[in-house]
Design a protein around this motif. Structure first.
Motif, PDB file in Angstrom:
ATOM      1  N   ILE A 109       0.846  -1.199   0.000  1.00 16.46           N
ATOM      2  CA  ILE A 109       0.000   0.000   0.000  1.00 16.46           C
ATOM      3  C   ILE A 109       0.880   1.248   0.000  1.00 16.46           C
ATOM      4  CG2 ILE A 109      -1.632   1.305   1.432  1.00 16.46           C
ATOM      5  CD1 ILE A 109      -2.439  -1.845   2.133  1.00 16.46           C
ATOM      6  N   GLY A 110       0.564   2.180  -0.880  1.00 20.73           N
ATOM      7  CA  GLY A 110       1.383   3.384  -1.000  1.00 20.73           C
ATOM      8  C   GLY A 110       0.704   4.441  -1.858  1.00 20.73           C
ATOM      9  N   ALA A 111       1.492   5.117  -2.671  1.00 28.05           N
ATOM     10  CA  ALA A 111       1.002   6.250  -3.459  1.00 28.05           C
ATOM     11  C   ALA A 111      -0.235   5.872  -4.269  1.00 28.05           C
ATOM     12  CB  ALA A 111       2.110   6.746  -4.390  1.00 28.05           C
ATOM     13  N   GLY A 112      -1.237   6.744  -4.224  1.00 27.33           N
ATOM     14  CA  GLY A 112      -2.466   6.528  -4.991  1.00 27.33           C
ATOM     15  C   GLY A 112      -3.503   5.703  -4.253  1.00 27.33           C
ATOM     16  N   ASP A 113      -3.120   5.114  -3.113  1.00 32.19           N
ATOM     17  CA  ASP A 113      -4.057   4.275  -2.351  1.00 32.19           C
ATOM     18  C   ASP A 113      -4.727   5.069  -1.236  1.00 32.19           C
ATOM     19  OD1 ASP A 113      -3.415   1.982  -3.808  1.00 32.19           O
ATOM     20  OD2 ASP A 113      -1.756   1.474  -2.450  1.00 32.19           O
ATOM     21  N   GLU A 114      -5.920   4.638  -0.887  1.00 29.06           N
ATOM     22  CA  GLU A 114      -6.602   5.200   0.277  1.00 29.06           C
ATOM     23  C   GLU A 114      -6.716   4.127   1.356  1.00 29.06           C
ATOM     24  OE1 GLU A 114      -9.378   8.537  -1.975  1.00 29.06           O
ATOM     25  OE2 GLU A 114     -10.345   6.815  -1.024  1.00 29.06           O
ATOM     26  N   VAL A 115      -6.553   4.561   2.592  1.00 36.86           N
ATOM     27  CA  VAL A 115      -6.672   3.657   3.744  1.00 36.86           C
ATOM     28  C   VAL A 115      -7.747   4.219   4.671  1.00 36.86           C
ATOM     29  CG1 VAL A 115      -5.475   2.670   5.741  1.00 36.86           C
ATOM     30  CG2 VAL A 115      -4.241   2.972   3.576  1.00 36.86           C
ATOM     31  N   VAL A 116      -8.753   3.409   4.975  1.00 36.70           N
ATOM     32  CA  VAL A 116      -9.872   3.870   5.800  1.00 36.70           C
ATOM     33  C   VAL A 116      -9.601   3.536   7.259  1.00 36.70           C
ATOM     34  CG1 VAL A 116     -12.356   3.675   6.201  1.00 36.70           C
ATOM     35  CG2 VAL A 116     -11.449   3.526   3.857  1.00 36.70           C
ATOM     36  N   LEU A 117      -9.703   4.563   8.114  1.00 34.87           N
ATOM     37  CA  LEU A 117      -9.451   4.363   9.547  1.00 34.87           C
ATOM     38  C   LEU A 117     -10.424   5.210  10.361  1.00 34.87           C
ATOM     39  CD1 LEU A 117      -6.381   6.369  10.805  1.00 34.87           C
ATOM     40  CD2 LEU A 117      -7.221   6.667   8.506  1.00 34.87           C
ATOM     41  N   PRO A 118     -10.607   4.897  11.661  1.00 41.37           N
ATOM     42  CA  PRO A 118     -11.571   5.648  12.465  1.00 41.37           C
ATOM     43  C   PRO A 118     -11.081   7.055  12.800  1.00 41.37           C
ATOM     44  CG  PRO A 118     -10.434   4.033  13.812  1.00 41.37           C
ATOM     45  CD  PRO A 118     -10.000   3.790  12.407  1.00 41.37           C
ATOM     46  N   PRO A 124      -5.150   8.961   4.130  1.00 46.41           N
ATOM     47  CA  PRO A 124      -6.089   8.494   5.156  1.00 46.41           C
ATOM     48  C   PRO A 124      -7.512   8.978   4.872  1.00 46.41           C
ATOM     49  CG  PRO A 124      -4.571  10.175   6.060  1.00 46.41           C
ATOM     50  CD  PRO A 124      -4.313  10.078   4.586  1.00 46.41           C
ATOM     51  N   VAL A 125      -8.454   8.067   4.956  1.00 48.49           N
ATOM     52  CA  VAL A 125      -9.869   8.411   4.823  1.00 48.49           C
ATOM     53  C   VAL A 125     -10.522   8.049   6.158  1.00 48.49           C
ATOM     54  CG1 VAL A 125     -12.038   7.852   3.639  1.00 48.49           C
ATOM     55  CG2 VAL A 125      -9.904   8.045   2.325  1.00 48.49           C
ATOM     56  N   LEU A 126     -11.044   9.064   6.830  1.00 47.65           N
ATOM     57  CA  LEU A 126     -11.580   8.838   8.173  1.00 47.65           C
ATOM     58  C   LEU A 126     -13.053   8.443   8.121  1.00 47.65           C
ATOM     59  CD1 LEU A 126      -9.942  11.992   9.810  1.00 47.65           C
ATOM     60  CD2 LEU A 126      -9.122   9.631   9.965  1.00 47.65           C
ATOM     61  N   VAL A 127     -13.449   7.584   9.076  1.00 43.88           N
ATOM     62  CA  VAL A 127     -14.874   7.278   9.251  1.00 43.88           C
ATOM     63  C   VAL A 127     -15.225   7.501  10.712  1.00 43.88           C
ATOM     64  CG1 VAL A 127     -15.286   5.626   7.389  1.00 43.88           C
ATOM     65  CG2 VAL A 127     -14.310   4.809   9.538  1.00 43.88           C
ATOM     66  N   ASP A 128     -16.465   7.873  10.953  1.00 48.83           N
ATOM     67  CA  ASP A 128     -16.890   8.113  12.329  1.00 48.83           C
ATOM     68  C   ASP A 128     -17.013   6.781  13.076  1.00 48.83           C
ATOM     69  OD1 ASP A 128     -17.443   9.663  14.495  1.00 48.83           O
ATOM     70  OD2 ASP A 128     -19.195  10.660  13.625  1.00 48.83           O
ATOM     71  N   VAL A 129     -17.012   6.864  14.408  1.00 46.71           N
ATOM     72  CA  VAL A 129     -17.086   5.673  15.242  1.00 46.71           C
ATOM     73  C   VAL A 129     -18.525   5.463  15.711  1.00 46.71           C
ATOM     74  CG1 VAL A 129     -14.685   5.763  16.008  1.00 46.71           C
ATOM     75  CG2 VAL A 129     -16.428   7.058  17.270  1.00 46.71           C
TER      76      VAL A 129
END
Ligand SMILES: *Cc1c(COP(=O)(O)O)cnc(C)c1O
Length: 367
Positions: free
Chosen positions: A74-83, A101-106
């Protein structure tokens, strides 16, 4: 009266002092300061403890997340979803890996990654999910793995606050393709400086992490990939081995302390107690209650000699450093409301019933 600290590292040291002194002597005698036999022994012991095939010691927990992501490609151009409700290091490591980083609510009950919100956060660039096992219990892994499986995503666990925690009988760090953990001194398994580890069931990924953390090199002066310097110290491995032998017991004492808080706080109005999610065995890294007027409450408790904490007062998306993500107030309402109400009461294996009674007394007065 002596103030009650949020954590008591001196009390933790007292329990392993002799073993640590002997281990340090061994390191000094052999000068195995970086990596070496103690580190290898710890890696094997921690892998066994976590029920995974491989563990790679690294320099800290933030590096562990970065290297786990990079090892998974995982690296450039990728999105990672985390809280959105996590320590900033989770998001920082994603950016350092080159991803976004793509954030999601808890969820409001446990303040953990909410699987129901994942579909909206997943898009064509999503490559991985990074659930965080916050406060000492695992994020709901079955639904998270289910979403990941259906969308072809990698799952990397941020297990920094959950050493020894279980979900459906399986240990923290043994659910995702890889997991990252931190042995920062205040964590349930804490070193005497910075340290961290990656766990995985894959020999190939473990090797990739080891390579990345040692300048992309397996043989001296032969560099096959572009890596970083992130290795575990022998002295830290000595401390971690001594504490790992006692971790199950230390976590059991935290659990007893959490049960005592629940009893003592049951009839105190205006305090929302922490809840344990279904299937979880919680290890109470933090005991997080929710109160109104939290800032005044914590200040008043401080005056009464009780040091409570806030984990965390400003969510990732409202930190100036993460302004580039383009978020503002109102984007993650559950996380934002929690940030205004949460209060971490002192908890550690050595806390006494008398100390806990004083904490509850101070909280009650402060309210
Ligand atoms: C402590 C922590 C980290 C970072 O670990 P360091 O060893 O301090 O780099 C990452 N994520 C979470 C949830 C943490 O609590």
């Amino acid at each position: 009266m002596k103030p009650i600290p949020l954590v008591d590292l001196a009390a933790a040291h007292a329990e392993v002092a002799e073993e640590v002194r002997e281990g340090f002597e061994r390191i000094l005698a052999t000068t195995a300061f970086v990596k070496g036999a103690e580190v290898t022994a710890f890696e094997n012991e921690y892998a066994e403890f976590s029920g995974v095939a491989h563990c790679v010691g690294v320099a800290n927990g933030t590096d562990a997340i970065e290297l786990a992501l990079r090892a998974a490609g995982i690296g450039a151009g990728d999105e990672v979803v985390l809280p959105a409700n996590t320590f900033v290091a989770s998001a920082e490591a994603v950016i350092r890996a080159g991803a976004r980083p793509v954030l999601v609510d808890v969820d409001d009950d446990f303040l953990l990654m909410d699987p129901a919100r994942l579909p909206d956060a997943i898009g064509p660039a999503t490559a991985a999910l990074l659930p965080v096992h916050l406060y000492g219990q695992l994020a709901p892994m079955a639904p998270i793995l289910d979403v990941a499986g259906r969308s072809g995503l990698t799952v990397v666990e941020d297990a920094a606050q959950s050493q020894g925690a279980l979900q459906d009988g399986r240990a923290s760090g043994a659910h995702g393709l890889l997991a990252a953990t931190s042995f920062y001194p205040g964590k349930n398994l804490g070193a005497y400086g910075d340290a961290g580890a990656v766990t995985t069931g894959s020999a190939e990924l473990a090797r990739a992490v080891r390579l990345l953390g040692d300048h992309g090199s397996e043989r001296k002066y032969e560099h096959v990939s572009f890596g970083v310097n992130s290795r575990m110290d022998g002295l830290q491995a000595v401390v971690l081995r001594a504490k790992l032998r006692r971790l199950a017991d230390a976590n059991a004492r935290r659990r007893e302390a959490a049960e005592r808080y629940a009893r003592l706080l049951a009839d105190v109005p205006g305090v929302r107690l922490p809840a344990v999610a279904p299937g979880n065995e919680h290890v109470w890294h933090l005991y997080v209650v929710r109160v109104e007027g939290r800032d005044e409450v914590i200040a008043r408790m401080q005056e009464l000699g009780v040091h409570a904490g806030i984990h965390y007062p400003v969510p990732v998306h409202l930190q100036p450093a993460f302004g580039g993500l383009g978020h503002g107030q109102g984007d993650f309402p559950v996380t934002e409301r929690a940030a205004a109400e949460i209060l971490s009461l002192p908890i550690y294996p050595q806390i006494t019933p008398e100390q806990q009674e004083r904490v509850v007394e101070a909280l009650t007065k402060a309210l």
